[in-house]
Every structure is written in C-alpha cells, then in structure tokens.
Design a protein around this motif. Structure first.
Motif, PDB file in Angstrom:
ATOM      1  N   TRP A 126       2.471  10.511   1.723  1.00 63.07           N
ATOM      2  CA  TRP A 126       2.311   9.763   0.478  1.00 63.07           C
ATOM      3  C   TRP A 126       3.615   9.587  -0.256  1.00 63.07           C
ATOM      4  CZ3 TRP A 126      -2.234   8.513  -2.700  1.00 63.07           C
ATOM      5  CH2 TRP A 126      -3.387   8.416  -1.927  1.00 63.07           C
ATOM      6  N   LEU A 127       4.581  10.428  -0.003  1.00 63.21           N
ATOM      7  CA  LEU A 127       5.883  10.321  -0.659  1.00 63.21           C
ATOM      8  C   LEU A 127       6.969  10.111   0.373  1.00 63.21           C
ATOM      9  CD1 LEU A 127       5.655  13.156  -3.305  1.00 63.21           C
ATOM     10  CD2 LEU A 127       5.282  10.746  -3.643  1.00 63.21           C
ATOM     11  N   ASN A 169       1.665  14.676   4.025  1.00 65.81           N
ATOM     12  CA  ASN A 169       0.631  13.703   4.348  1.00 65.81           C
ATOM     13  C   ASN A 169       1.121  12.271   4.331  1.00 65.81           C
ATOM     14  OD1 ASN A 169      -1.291  15.681   4.717  1.00 65.81           O
ATOM     15  ND2 ASN A 169      -1.920  15.664   2.576  1.00 65.81           N
ATOM     16  N   ASN A 201       0.828  -1.209   0.000  1.00 68.81           N
ATOM     17  CA  ASN A 201       0.000   0.000   0.000  1.00 68.81           C
ATOM     18  C   ASN A 201       0.861   1.257   0.000  1.00 68.81           C
ATOM     19  OD1 ASN A 201      -2.367  -1.435  -0.021  1.00 68.81           O
ATOM     20  ND2 ASN A 201      -2.705  -1.280   2.182  1.00 68.81           N
ATOM     21  N   ASP A 202       1.974   1.235   0.730  1.00 73.96           N
ATOM     22  CA  ASP A 202       2.875   2.390   0.737  1.00 73.96           C
ATOM     23  C   ASP A 202       3.494   2.619  -0.632  1.00 73.96           C
ATOM     24  OD1 ASP A 202       2.356   2.872   3.388  1.00 73.96           O
ATOM     25  OD2 ASP A 202       4.107   1.745   4.114  1.00 73.96           O
ATOM     26  N   LYS A 224       0.781   4.114  -2.887  1.00 75.69           N
ATOM     27  CA  LYS A 224       0.560   5.522  -2.559  1.00 75.69           C
ATOM     28  C   LYS A 224       1.667   6.391  -3.133  1.00 75.69           C
ATOM     29  CE  LYS A 224      -0.076   6.262   1.788  1.00 75.69           C
ATOM     30  NZ  LYS A 224      -0.340   6.295   3.241  1.00 75.69           N
ATOM     31  N   GLY A 225       2.911   5.925  -3.044  1.00 80.81           N
ATOM     32  CA  GLY A 225       4.020   6.695  -3.608  1.00 80.81           C
ATOM     33  C   GLY A 225       3.915   6.833  -5.114  1.00 80.81           C
ATOM     34  N   GLY A 249       1.192   9.265  -5.941  1.00 86.62           N
ATOM     35  CA  GLY A 249       1.622  10.637  -5.674  1.00 86.62           C
ATOM     36  C   GLY A 249       2.492  11.192  -6.786  1.00 86.62           C
ATOM     37  N   LEU A 262       1.904  16.261  -0.510  1.00 85.20           N
ATOM     38  CA  LEU A 262       1.941  14.800  -0.473  1.00 85.20           C
ATOM     39  C   LEU A 262       3.013  14.308   0.491  1.00 85.20           C
ATOM     40  CD1 LEU A 262       1.439  13.985  -4.251  1.00 85.20           C
ATOM     41  CD2 LEU A 262      -0.204  13.650  -2.403  1.00 85.20           C
ATOM     42  N   LYS A 263       4.127  14.999   0.558  1.00 89.26           N
ATOM     43  CA  LYS A 263       5.193  14.621   1.490  1.00 89.26           C
ATOM     44  C   LYS A 263       4.721  14.800   2.936  1.00 89.26           C
ATOM     45  CE  LYS A 263       9.662  13.692   1.801  1.00 89.26           C
ATOM     46  NZ  LYS A 263      10.238  12.447   1.360  1.00 89.26           N
TER      47      LYS A 263
END
Length: 81
Positions: A80-81, A78, A18-19, A22-23, A26, A75-76
């Motif tokens: 996501w990156l 939150n 999932n990570d 998400k990356g 993003g 994004l960073k």
C-alpha cells in the motif's frame, strides 16, 4: 482499433490511479493514530490520571510512534505504500 487502444490506456491510468489512492489512504491511516491520541490530550480534562505520572508523556509519544511504525511496516509489506 482506436477504441481498443483508448481502453488499454484508460486501464493503465486506472491502475496507476488506484495505486495513488491506496498510498494516500495508507498515509491517512498512519496519521489517524497520532490525531486520535493527541486529540484526547487536547480535551483539557480536569482529572486525567496519566498526567500525574512523570513518564506519561514519553510513554504516550512512544506508543504513538510504535503504533505508527507497526502500521507503516504492515502497509509497506502489503504494497500500500
């Protein structure tokens, strides 16, 4: 006990996957900004008012960079990156 161990392992793999997703999402969102703006300029319109202004190209590039930077920071922040 083996089934429980496999479920725990699959849970950790799912979280890591999932990570990664998400990356990738993003970075895809960040790259969508210049793709959208520069595809507009690639349409070869006969009359584009912003093409007559001598500073139009630097302003457009600046807006794209600014928008991409803002999205990157959000994004960073939150995670996501």
């Amino acid at each position: 006990m083996l089934i429980a161990a496999m479920q725990v392992h699959l849970t950790f793999e799912t979280v890591r996957q999932n990570d990664v997703v998400k990356g990738l999402a993003g970075w895809g969102a960040i790259l969508a900004i210049p793709t959208m703006v520069f595809s507009w300029y690639g349409m070869n319109f006969k009359y584009m008012p912003e093409l007559d202004w001598p500073y139009s190209y630097p302003v457009v590039v600046g807006v794209v960079l600014f928008g991409s930077l803002i999205l990157y920071k959000r994004l960073k922040r939150n995670g996501w990156l």
